[in-house]
Design an enzyme around this catalytic site. Structure first.
Site, PDB file in Angstrom:
ATOM      1  N   LYS A 182       0.875  -1.180   0.000  1.00  0.00           N
ATOM      2  CA  LYS A 182       0.000   0.000   0.000  1.00  0.00           C
ATOM      3  C   LYS A 182       0.908   1.225   0.000  1.00  0.00           C
ATOM      4  O   LYS A 182       1.283   1.741   1.042  1.00  0.00           O
ATOM      5  CB  LYS A 182      -0.909  -0.008   1.231  1.00  0.00           C
ATOM      6  CG  LYS A 182      -2.257   0.670   1.040  1.00  0.00           C
ATOM      7  CD  LYS A 182      -2.184   2.140   0.635  1.00  0.00           C
ATOM      8  CE  LYS A 182      -1.842   3.057   1.779  1.00  0.00           C
ATOM      9  NZ  LYS A 182      -1.501   4.441   1.309  1.00  0.00           N
ATOM     10  N   GLU A 258       9.247   1.054  10.813  1.00  0.00           N
ATOM     11  CA  GLU A 258      10.396   1.939  10.553  1.00  0.00           C
ATOM     12  C   GLU A 258       9.834   3.351  10.598  1.00  0.00           C
ATOM     13  O   GLU A 258       9.098   3.753   9.697  1.00  0.00           O
ATOM     14  CB  GLU A 258      10.988   1.666   9.163  1.00  0.00           C
ATOM     15  CG  GLU A 258      11.586   0.294   8.978  1.00  0.00           C
ATOM     16  CD  GLU A 258      12.849   0.094   9.780  1.00  0.00           C
ATOM     17  OE1 GLU A 258      13.431   1.087  10.275  1.00  0.00           O
ATOM     18  OE2 GLU A 258      13.245  -1.062   9.949  1.00  0.00           O
ATOM     19  N   CYS A 292      14.264   9.750   6.721  1.00  0.00           N
ATOM     20  CA  CYS A 292      13.939   9.457   8.119  1.00  0.00           C
ATOM     21  C   CYS A 292      15.139   9.608   9.039  1.00  0.00           C
ATOM     22  O   CYS A 292      14.999   9.984  10.189  1.00  0.00           O
ATOM     23  CB  CYS A 292      13.385   8.042   8.211  1.00  0.00           C
ATOM     24  SG  CYS A 292      14.424   6.844   7.380  1.00  0.00           S
ATOM     25  N   GLU A 390      10.605  16.235  14.586  1.00  0.00           N
ATOM     26  CA  GLU A 390      10.977  15.849  13.230  1.00  0.00           C
ATOM     27  C   GLU A 390      10.294  16.798  12.238  1.00  0.00           C
ATOM     28  O   GLU A 390       9.080  16.975  12.269  1.00  0.00           O
ATOM     29  CB  GLU A 390      10.528  14.417  12.931  1.00  0.00           C
ATOM     30  CG  GLU A 390      10.972  13.983  11.535  1.00  0.00           C
ATOM     31  CD  GLU A 390      10.547  12.570  11.159  1.00  0.00           C
ATOM     32  OE1 GLU A 390       9.378  12.218  11.387  1.00  0.00           O
ATOM     33  OE2 GLU A 390      11.395  11.833  10.628  1.00  0.00           O
TER      34      GLU A 390
HETATM   35  P1  NAD Z   1       2.736   8.699   6.994  1.00  0.00           P
HETATM   36  O1  NAD Z   1       2.884   7.974   8.271  1.00  0.00           O
HETATM   37  O2  NAD Z   1       1.820   9.839   6.945  1.00  0.00           O
HETATM   38  O3  NAD Z   1       2.257   7.704   5.836  1.00  0.00           O
HETATM   39  C1  NAD Z   1       2.922   6.501   5.574  1.00  0.00           C
HETATM   40  C2  NAD Z   1       1.948   5.496   4.983  1.00  0.00           C
HETATM   41  O4  NAD Z   1       0.937   5.232   5.947  1.00  0.00           O
HETATM   42  C3  NAD Z   1       1.233   5.980   3.725  1.00  0.00           C
HETATM   43  O5  NAD Z   1       1.099   4.905   2.824  1.00  0.00           O
HETATM   44  C4  NAD Z   1      -0.127   6.385   4.250  1.00  0.00           C
HETATM   45  O6  NAD Z   1      -1.126   6.308   3.262  1.00  0.00           O
HETATM   46  C5  NAD Z   1      -0.337   5.362   5.340  1.00  0.00           C
HETATM   47  N1  NAD Z   1      -1.304   5.739   6.362  1.00  0.00           N
HETATM   48  C6  NAD Z   1      -1.611   6.969   6.810  1.00  0.00           C
HETATM   49  N2  NAD Z   1      -2.569   6.907   7.748  1.00  0.00           N
HETATM   50  C7  NAD Z   1      -2.878   5.594   7.914  1.00  0.00           C
HETATM   51  C8  NAD Z   1      -3.787   4.881   8.752  1.00  0.00           C
HETATM   52  N3  NAD Z   1      -4.582   5.487   9.614  1.00  0.00           N
HETATM   53  N4  NAD Z   1      -3.804   3.526   8.664  1.00  0.00           N
HETATM   54  C9  NAD Z   1      -3.001   2.874   7.807  1.00  0.00           C
HETATM   55  N5  NAD Z   1      -2.141   3.502   6.982  1.00  0.00           N
HETATM   56  C10 NAD Z   1      -2.063   4.849   7.034  1.00  0.00           C
HETATM   57  O7  NAD Z   1       4.221   9.074   6.585  1.00  0.00           O
HETATM   58  P2  NAD Z   1       4.700   9.906   5.319  1.00  0.00           P
HETATM   59  O8  NAD Z   1       4.287  11.326   5.545  1.00  0.00           O
HETATM   60  O9  NAD Z   1       4.297   9.234   4.075  1.00  0.00           O
HETATM   61  O10 NAD Z   1       6.279   9.759   5.436  1.00  0.00           O
HETATM   62  C11 NAD Z   1       7.021  10.536   6.293  1.00  0.00           C
HETATM   63  C12 NAD Z   1       7.342   9.814   7.588  1.00  0.00           C
HETATM   64  O11 NAD Z   1       7.905   8.537   7.302  1.00  0.00           O
HETATM   65  C13 NAD Z   1       8.371  10.533   8.408  1.00  0.00           C
HETATM   66  O12 NAD Z   1       7.970  10.553   9.766  1.00  0.00           O
HETATM   67  C14 NAD Z   1       9.624   9.696   8.235  1.00  0.00           C
HETATM   68  O13 NAD Z   1      10.539   9.803   9.280  1.00  0.00           O
HETATM   69  C15 NAD Z   1       9.069   8.339   8.097  1.00  0.00           C
HETATM   70  N6  NAD Z   1      10.018   7.456   7.381  1.00  0.00           N
HETATM   71  C16 NAD Z   1      10.705   6.510   8.092  1.00  0.00           C
HETATM   72  C17 NAD Z   1      11.636   5.695   7.460  1.00  0.00           C
HETATM   73  C18 NAD Z   1      12.402   4.642   8.221  1.00  0.00           C
HETATM   74  O14 NAD Z   1      12.926   3.737   7.583  1.00  0.00           O
HETATM   75  N7  NAD Z   1      12.502   4.698   9.532  1.00  0.00           N
HETATM   76  C19 NAD Z   1      11.856   5.834   6.098  1.00  0.00           C
HETATM   77  C20 NAD Z   1      11.133   6.806   5.390  1.00  0.00           C
HETATM   78  C21 NAD Z   1      10.213   7.610   6.060  1.00  0.00           C
END
Ligand code: NAD
Length: 486
Positions: A182, A258, A292, A390
């Site tokens: 997803k 992650e 991240c 962050e």
């Molecule tokens: P996000 O958490 O908003 O979204 C990530 C995913 O979760 C998307 O596919 C989104 O559609 C889905 N999602 C959102 N709400 C949901 C829900 N209620 N239930 C299920 N799925 C849901 O994150 P983002 O804005 O896409 O990415 C940025 C964040 O990701 C930052 O906090 C960053 O640090 C983190 N990140 C972490 C890593 C790592 O490896 N640790 C790598 C990349 C990004």
């Protein structure tokens, strides 16, 4: 085959590309221009039902996991080759909907192929154990088996769309799972091309891989709540990660996370200065800070504080911002208007909370979501928002420190624990620091290097579990113990 910006069949379910049942149109923006380049229909609960049913069916019928290991490895390697042979198309799509630079887009494609090849190589090394038993007077033997955990949902973010998705598919496939990806709703395009290649190549039995494009709160939430999903593997924000833990409680899904970070980078006064300055700048500015493990808290030993700040600011000021398609571009735009607004809001917070804006921090151009990398000096090490939260943008907060004695308290004064960096010419300082920092990754005289053979993940609220390396395979496996009375 050419990359498509106007896909109609955006869901990949039971081996076929299909249109969504959903009626909600989701726009895709080119971050370099701010223009809508595509729209697609987001997956809804009915699409989730179909994808889960197909995944469950393929898993329960043992279609993929019972293929000979060498055959599964060959198919994963073929998938790696398929992705690599469409590197230009994938790179174009990653730039179109994420805004990343050409060099990063191409590196992403290589990374995906490497991931599949690495985990293909683990399949024939998955094994259990047997040992002598005490038996309590009985003659017994026992052995363990490692089995696929089941149906996996992989929910992924927009900052490295193809890379994160394939990095989750690779160990899941190696373990014998069926997987439903997803991707983030902001960046669906590369996953749609991947679906197209998978549909045409028929490398995997129907239902082993599905990809649902749609909103997190609709498709993601439905996957997280579904009782026929055995495991969630998630990369994204800590906030959503916590929601997934709650949603997974009903059937006690296995969960790996992650999540976010506020990673510290320490420069000691014995460090090779030019190298350290360059490292600190790229630790935060690469991919416009949308990483991240971005090194967003920069601690500089007091004697070299001003020199390092000046050097990092100079690099930020000189970086060429532009469309990722231009090979001379060093920094692309932020992904979305919302992300631009968020970054500009944190610039205002930095100023109103009393930090000194040394350079950058303004929007560039009137099209697209470009922001000039920003360097803040927080000389008093005040606990202000830009030093603690962050941001996910190209903003670094520079603070002085007095030596190794201070490092542990400073590094660990955060709920996160993902990345960290140490620049010094002393091996002793470097390895003492590595022990003291509570984070999943410590980079010494470098920053942000990842390798498929080395586990990656976070301490504390930066996540649960690890990806990559043999440790990255374990979350997709269950251990079964078999006892036999002799
Ligand atoms: P996000 O958490 O908003 O979204 C990530 C995913 O979760 C998307 O596919 C989104 O559609 C889905 N999602 C959102 N709400 C949901 C829900 N209620 N239930 C299920 N799925 C849901 O994150 P983002 O804005 O896409 O990415 C940025 C964040 O990701 C930052 O906090 C960053 O640090 C983190 N990140 C972490 C890593 C790592 O490896 N640790 C790598 C990349 C990004």
């Amino acid at each position: 085959m050419s990359a498509s910006l106007s896909p109609t069949r955006t869901q990949f379910i039971a081996g076929k590309q299909v249109s969504s049942n959903g009626t909600e149109e989701i726009p895709v923006y080119d971050p370099a221009t701010g223009e809508i380049i595509s729209t697609f229909q987001g997956a809804d609960a009915a699409d989730v039902e179909m994808a889960v049913a197909a995944a469950r069916d393929s898993f329960d019928k043992r279609i993929w996991r019972d293929l000979p290991p060498i055959e599964r490895a060959a198919r994963m390697t073929a998938m790696a080759d398929l992705i690599a042979s469409h590197a230009d198309d994938f790179a174009e799509l990653e730039i179109s909907d994420n805004g990343m630079t050409m060099s990063m887009a191409r590196a992403t494609v290589t990374s995906c192929a490497n991931s599949l090849r690495y985990f293909a190589g683990t399949i024939q090394k998955i094994h259990g154990e047997s040992t002598d038993l005490s038996g309590g007077g009985r003659q017994l033997m026992a052995y363990t088996m490692r089995e696929a955990v089941g149906v996996v949902a992989a929910i992924t973010p927009w900052n490295a769309p193809l890379g994160v998705l394939v990095n989750k598919m690779a160990p899941a496939l190696a373990a014998g799972c069926s997987i439903i990806g997803k991707p983030a709703e902001q960046t669906p395009l590369s996953s749609i091309l991947l679906s197209q290649l998978l549909a045409e190549s028929q490398l995997f039995p129907d239902g082993v891989i599905s990809i649902l494009n749609g909103h997190g709160h609709i498709a993601g939430a439905a996957l997280a709540a579904h009782d026929d999903v055995d495991k969630i593997t998630f990369t994204g924000s800590t906030e959503v990660g916590k929601k997934l833990v709650v949603a997974s409680a009903h059937n006690l899904k296995r969960v790996t996370l992650e999540l976010g970070g506020k990673s510290p980078l320490f420069i000691f006064d014995d460090a090779p200065l030019e190298h350290a300055i360059q490292g600190a700048a790229m630790a935060i500015f690469a991919n416009s800070g949308q990483v991240c493990f971005a090194g967003s808290r920069l601690y500089i030993q007091r004697g070299i504080y001003d020199a390092v700040i000046e050097g990092v600011a100079k690099i930020g000021d000189a970086m060429k911002l532009g469309n990722g398609r231009d090979p001379s571009t060093q920094l692309g735009p932020l992904v979305r208007q919302e992300q631009l607004d968020r970054v500009l809001k944190y610039i205002e917070y930095g100023i109103s909370d009393g930090a000194e804006l040394i350079s950058g921090g303004m929007r560039e151009g009137d099209k697209g979501y470009f922001v000039r990398p920003a360097v803040f000096a927080n000389r008093e090490r005040n606990k202000i928002r830009i030093a603690e939260e962050e941001i996910f943008g190209p903003i670094v907060t520079a603070m002085p420190f007095d030596g190794l004695d201070e490092l542990e308290a400073l590094a660990n004064d955060t709920p996160y624990g993902l990345g960290s960096g140490v620049f010094t010419s002393s091996n002793s300082t470097a390895h003492k620091a590595a022990r003291l920092i509570r984070a999943g990754n410590v980079w010494i005289n470098c920053y942000g290097i990842l390798d498929k053979a080395i586990p990656f993940g976070g301490f504390k609220q930066s996540g649960w579990g690890r990806e990559f390396g043999l440790e990255g395979l374990s979350p997709f496996l269950e251990t079964k113990a078999v006892y036999n009375m002799l």
